[in-house]
Design a protein around this motif. Sequence first.
Motif: not given
Length: 420
Positions: A53-59, A74-78, A231-236
């Motif tokens: 939430e709060g970040r641009p998600v790029v499918g 700055g996107g989150v690839p899913v 779909f996970d956060d890359l660092g985690r």
Amino acid sequence: MSRTREIIHKRHGMESKETLRKLVHEFPDNPAGMDYFYALFERAYCDGEPLHEGRPVVGTLCVQAPDELVRACGGVPVRLCNGAYALDQVGAEHLPARSCPLVRATLGAFESRAVAPMDQLSLVINPTTCDQKKKAAEHIASLGYEVYSLEFPPVKHSEQAREYWRSSVRRFAHSLPRYTGRKLTRRRLRRALHEVDRAQAEYRRLQRLRQARPTPLFGKDAFLVTGAYFFDDLGRWTEALRALNDELEQRVADGFAAAQSRAPRILFTGSPPIFPNLKLPMLIEQSGAIVVADEVCSANRMLHDRVAVDEWFLYDMVDAIADRYLKPCTCPIFDTSEDRRRRLLELARSHHVDGVVYQAFAGCQVYEMEHRAIAQALQAEQLPVMYIETDYSPDDMGQLSTRVEAFVESLKAKRRRRTA
């Protein structure tokens, strides 16, 4: 939420929960490091929790969409490829009966918005690899999503094809900031490359640990780990995999065997297992074999190869990324499967494989068409191959179970003859 959508959400959650129950409770001695991944799938698939939430998600609709560029902007690839039978049935209302269940389920997820990222997407990237996804993307766009077609060449061995793909990736890199709101810079791209490289290094470490005899991890868990990368956060994800690898390293040192020490070792290839459709890997391992390696776009092909950068200037890095997504790619959409055959034989040797299971989803024509040539190449190396055509329906479980058990028994008999 409409009553129909509510029912689909419920069925999707129940299907995911049942698969997780089997993965966790029907196999012995799961590593403690897998608890992170079991909990992650519970939150994302069973509870529908939005994770970014709060970040641009790029499918993305294919493994050929460059993650590094999305992260640098700055996107989150899913990755949106879907394995749910409940959503396959939704997609089947809009696509032909003989279309691929993966494409139907993915379209069903867009139609029903049953998966959390569907309400957060800033953009959907559709690399033009799979013909059926190309056509489905038009339907996805008609639902109100912004779709970017990333043009992919049908051959990869010519200089013209490589330059064509490089120019496609450059155009994409230029366009991406419009959707994410952050400019692509040399510093950001270099940092994104470093983050992805760290994740890939842990993944390759996992693959080396799976080469051990006996192997310390069931293949069903390895598929879950790589499915979480979708779909996970890359660092985690990287830290969770590092903790799991540390535990597996100790298991190898202790001589721990995830399956029986004489369990046949299987190489899995063909259409990709995607959660919650892990029925074939689970059947193989419930039948007394163990999946020690794979060559599919939901695991090995997605994470194995790294970007090789010669010069750290912005568009030199972009070109290096383009090369990483084309040159080592073993997708069956190319005009020749020579690289794919070579890669399969490499994996079979490095992981000491006894046999190969080739999954083809009914309606996935490229995998259906190439299996004979692949099987001939593997059998020439004395590797037995079982070809299975299936889909997301649970109706063929009985038939599949019988065939898989017979194949595993034949591998065990072959090994007994060899050691007699």
